[in-house]
Scaffold this motif. Sequence first.
Motif, PDB file in Angstrom:
ATOM      1  N   SER A 140       0.835  -1.196   0.000  1.00 13.85           N
ATOM      2  CA  SER A 140       0.000   0.000   0.000  1.00 13.85           C
ATOM      3  C   SER A 140       0.870   1.247   0.000  1.00 13.85           C
ATOM      4  CB  SER A 140      -0.951   0.015   1.207  1.00 13.85           C
ATOM      5  OG  SER A 140      -0.240   0.135   2.423  1.00 13.85           O
ATOM      6  N   TYR A 141       0.238   2.371  -0.354  1.00 13.10           N
ATOM      7  CA  TYR A 141       0.928   3.653  -0.456  1.00 13.10           C
ATOM      8  C   TYR A 141      -0.022   4.749  -0.007  1.00 13.10           C
ATOM      9  CZ  TYR A 141       3.023   7.819  -2.583  1.00 13.10           C
ATOM     10  OH  TYR A 141       3.551   9.076  -2.786  1.00 13.10           O
ATOM     11  N   ARG A 142       0.541   5.787   0.634  1.00 17.46           N
ATOM     12  CA  ARG A 142      -0.258   6.954   1.017  1.00 17.46           C
ATOM     13  C   ARG A 142       0.595   8.208   0.882  1.00 17.46           C
ATOM     14  NH1 ARG A 142      -1.430   7.978   7.170  1.00 17.46           N
ATOM     15  NH2 ARG A 142       0.703   8.736   6.916  1.00 17.46           N
ATOM     16  N   SER A 143       0.010   9.260   0.311  1.00 16.60           N
ATOM     17  CA  SER A 143       0.684  10.546   0.203  1.00 16.60           C
ATOM     18  C   SER A 143      -0.237  11.619   0.759  1.00 16.60           C
ATOM     19  CB  SER A 143       1.029  10.852  -1.262  1.00 16.60           C
ATOM     20  OG  SER A 143       1.669  12.110  -1.380  1.00 16.60           O
ATOM     21  N   ARG A 144       0.277  12.420   1.715  1.00 20.29           N
ATOM     22  CA  ARG A 144      -0.540  13.448   2.355  1.00 20.29           C
ATOM     23  C   ARG A 144       0.109  14.823   2.206  1.00 20.29           C
ATOM     24  NH1 ARG A 144      -1.697  11.824   8.503  1.00 20.29           N
ATOM     25  NH2 ARG A 144       0.589  11.889   8.557  1.00 20.29           N
ATOM     26  N   ASP A 145      -0.738  15.825   2.065  1.00 19.05           N
ATOM     27  CA  ASP A 145      -0.313  17.223   2.087  1.00 19.05           C
ATOM     28  C   ASP A 145      -1.371  17.975   2.885  1.00 19.05           C
ATOM     29  OD1 ASP A 145       0.192  19.917   1.627  1.00 19.05           O
ATOM     30  OD2 ASP A 145       0.884  19.596  -0.417  1.00 19.05           O
ATOM     31  N   ASN A 146      -0.982  18.548   4.026  1.00 18.32           N
ATOM     32  CA  ASN A 146      -2.011  19.156   4.872  1.00 18.32           C
ATOM     33  C   ASN A 146      -2.319  20.600   4.519  1.00 18.32           C
ATOM     34  OD1 ASN A 146       0.286  20.324   5.894  1.00 18.32           O
ATOM     35  ND2 ASN A 146      -0.003  19.647   8.000  1.00 18.32           N
ATOM     36  N   GLY A 147      -1.975  21.020   3.303  1.00 16.93           N
ATOM     37  CA  GLY A 147      -2.407  22.325   2.812  1.00 16.93           C
ATOM     38  C   GLY A 147      -1.937  23.447   3.713  1.00 16.93           C
ATOM     39  N   ASP A 148      -2.880  24.270   4.158  1.00 16.88           N
ATOM     40  CA  ASP A 148      -2.556  25.361   5.083  1.00 16.88           C
ATOM     41  C   ASP A 148      -2.449  24.786   6.479  1.00 16.88           C
ATOM     42  OD1 ASP A 148      -2.255  27.641   6.518  1.00 16.88           O
ATOM     43  OD2 ASP A 148      -4.191  28.522   5.990  1.00 16.88           O
ATOM     44  N   TYR A 149      -1.226  24.362   6.860  1.00 12.77           N
ATOM     45  CA  TYR A 149      -1.083  23.642   8.127  1.00 12.77           C
ATOM     46  C   TYR A 149      -1.337  24.521   9.341  1.00 12.77           C
ATOM     47  CZ  TYR A 149       3.733  25.508   7.863  1.00 12.77           C
ATOM     48  OH  TYR A 149       4.826  26.303   7.769  1.00 12.77           O
ATOM     49  N   GLU A 150      -1.462  25.830   9.157  1.00 12.81           N
ATOM     50  CA  GLU A 150      -1.829  26.678  10.287  1.00 12.81           C
ATOM     51  C   GLU A 150      -3.260  26.382  10.731  1.00 12.81           C
ATOM     52  OE1 GLU A 150      -1.182  30.712   9.250  1.00 12.81           O
ATOM     53  OE2 GLU A 150       1.008  30.549   9.196  1.00 12.81           O
ATOM     54  N   ASP A 151      -4.057  25.789   9.831  1.00 12.93           N
ATOM     55  CA  ASP A 151      -5.444  25.450  10.137  1.00 12.93           C
ATOM     56  C   ASP A 151      -5.541  24.126  10.903  1.00 12.93           C
ATOM     57  OD1 ASP A 151      -7.847  26.651   9.980  1.00 12.93           O
ATOM     58  OD2 ASP A 151      -8.282  26.142   7.916  1.00 12.93           O
ATOM     59  N   LEU A 152      -4.920  23.075  10.376  1.00 19.86           N
ATOM     60  CA  LEU A 152      -5.007  21.751  10.976  1.00 19.86           C
ATOM     61  C   LEU A 152      -3.773  21.377  11.789  1.00 19.86           C
ATOM     62  CD1 LEU A 152      -6.688  19.536   8.231  1.00 19.86           C
ATOM     63  CD2 LEU A 152      -7.594  20.118  10.473  1.00 19.86           C
ATOM     64  N   GLY A 153      -2.700  22.135  11.670  1.00 17.61           N
ATOM     65  CA  GLY A 153      -1.475  21.785  12.371  1.00 17.61           C
ATOM     66  C   GLY A 153      -0.616  20.846  11.549  1.00 17.61           C
ATOM     67  N   LEU A 154       0.634  20.752  11.910  1.00 16.05           N
ATOM     68  CA  LEU A 154       1.568  19.873  11.219  1.00 16.05           C
ATOM     69  C   LEU A 154       1.346  18.430  11.637  1.00 16.05           C
ATOM     70  CD1 LEU A 154       4.709  22.119  11.728  1.00 16.05           C
ATOM     71  CD2 LEU A 154       3.600  21.664   9.530  1.00 16.05           C
ATOM     72  N   TYR A 155       1.765  17.489  10.786  1.00 14.28           N
ATOM     73  CA  TYR A 155       1.673  16.079  11.130  1.00 14.28           C
ATOM     74  C   TYR A 155       2.690  15.755  12.219  1.00 14.28           C
ATOM     75  CZ  TYR A 155      -0.795  15.737   6.650  1.00 14.28           C
ATOM     76  OH  TYR A 155      -1.682  15.907   5.612  1.00 14.28           O
ATOM     77  N   ARG A 156       2.335  14.821  13.087  1.00 14.75           N
ATOM     78  CA  ARG A 156       3.258  14.335  14.115  1.00 14.75           C
ATOM     79  C   ARG A 156       3.227  12.821  14.133  1.00 14.75           C
ATOM     80  NH1 ARG A 156       0.082  16.434  19.558  1.00 14.75           N
ATOM     81  NH2 ARG A 156      -1.912  15.379  19.164  1.00 14.75           N
ATOM     82  N   TYR A 157       4.289  12.249  14.657  1.00 16.07           N
ATOM     83  CA  TYR A 157       4.463  10.799  14.645  1.00 16.07           C
ATOM     84  C   TYR A 157       4.848  10.367  16.063  1.00 16.07           C
ATOM     85  CZ  TYR A 157       4.854  12.567   9.941  1.00 16.07           C
ATOM     86  OH  TYR A 157       4.620  13.272   8.785  1.00 16.07           O
ATOM     87  N   ARG A 158       4.073   9.449  16.634  1.00 11.92           N
ATOM     88  CA  ARG A 158       4.275   9.087  18.036  1.00 11.92           C
ATOM     89  C   ARG A 158       3.597   7.756  18.320  1.00 11.92           C
ATOM     90  NH1 ARG A 158       0.068  13.144  21.231  1.00 11.92           N
ATOM     91  NH2 ARG A 158      -1.777  12.655  19.972  1.00 11.92           N
ATOM     92  N   GLN A 159       3.959   7.143  19.439  1.00 12.74           N
ATOM     93  CA  GLN A 159       3.354   5.854  19.789  1.00 12.74           C
ATOM     94  C   GLN A 159       3.333   5.662  21.296  1.00 12.74           C
ATOM     95  OE1 GLN A 159       1.527   3.768  18.543  1.00 12.74           O
ATOM     96  NE2 GLN A 159       1.648   2.002  19.881  1.00 12.74           N
ATOM     97  N   ARG A 160       2.281   5.015  21.779  1.00 12.86           N
ATOM     98  CA  ARG A 160       2.136   4.740  23.206  1.00 12.86           C
ATOM     99  C   ARG A 160       3.020   3.576  23.627  1.00 12.86           C
ATOM    100  NH1 ARG A 160      -2.143   7.501  25.384  1.00 12.86           N
ATOM    101  NH2 ARG A 160      -3.648   8.364  23.886  1.00 12.86           N
TER     102      ARG A 160
END
Length: 412
Positions: free
Chosen positions: A223-243
């Motif tokens: 599988s493949y996924r490509s994301r662009d969050n556009g105006d990231y001031e609206d939704l915020g930047l992507y983050r990567y984390r795990q419990r």
Amino acid sequence: MIGGLGKMNRMLLAGVCAVALLATGVTAAKAGDDEDLDLKVKWKGAPEFSSKDGAFKFKVRGRIMVDYTNADQDFAITGEPDVDATELRRGRLGVEGVVYHDVKYKFEYDFAGDGEVTDAYLQYKGLPVDITLGQFKTPNSLEEQTSSRFITFMERAAITDAFDLERQLGAGLSYKKEQWTAAAGIFGRNIADEANEEGTTFAARVTAAPILTDRRVVHLGASYRSRDNGDYEDLGLYRYRQRAADFHLTDRFVNTGQIGESDDLWGLESAVVLGSFSLQGEYMQLTSEVPADIDFSTHSPTYDGWYLSASYFLTGEMRNYDEGEFDRVHVNHPVNEGGWGAWQIAGRYDTIDLSEGGCEECGEQNTWLIGVNWHLNDYTRLMLNVNQSEIDGGINDGADITGVGLRAQVDW
């Protein structure tokens, strides 16, 4: 008026409505004459109502998962206290059905936590490819595509959470045959997010089952996924984390913080079923693009992770495979019929590497899990997980988080 009700009252109201619908349908089915009443009732955890020609179907669906977690979070290093708590992990109620043969619908709300809409979509099935519109899972990962009702452990592998696989609003095409599947879609935000500019996500997945018999399965997928969050001031930047320890109530000790304005993810997956024995594994790699004004040692960090799990049914059952994902286990001798139910033992090794970039909590987490599942019948199971995570790198370097989790689950 309904908008002013509290969350618990809304939940009770939804439950009362669902029970009323079921009671009305069952009463009608009992009272009507088969020759006059165009209604069939089939029990699938709860009654499914359908017209005799199959053109219309309706079913109330849901699941309840109640968890207990006891975890030592290595306070000396992490500064976080032990966990000794219960939670309603999932408390979902919804409906699904079919209209005029070709239109399938599904809506489900999860009352756990702050509450959220999960699936909410229409699917047209009258063409060689199915067309889906609404909120649904992006087509990525065997572990993610398999319902939480049927996953082997209490939580999915670290890569699915760390790399933010989720349901999003969008449009998708899918084609499923007995031994292979293909799906792709364009997506925006999740229903819960609010933004004037939501960015775009493209995702696609293909699978093949070159061996598929009653007791043997070989599954391969990518599988493949490509994301662009556009105006990231609206939704915020992507983050990567795990419990830690892959428990839902533990803290996150590997965490890049919000850094990504876009990212690309690809993954490989495989599984083998040999009767009661099953082996499953996946590998994923993600490259994130970090804005120039973010203080990061690299502006194109690459993260990856993988897992390998094995399970075995002591009582002879098997994991059931259905068109690119795993489905419900059918218990040979249910407890309600005087049997022992189905007993499954399982183990998993799970790793996520978020070390590139040099942030405070950038690091690697390696987790061992051992599980025992008791399926009382096809719709009810009890789960025990014993987990241990080791943190390598960052301010939590050397932390050892251990814990025990229990789950009681029913779905319908």
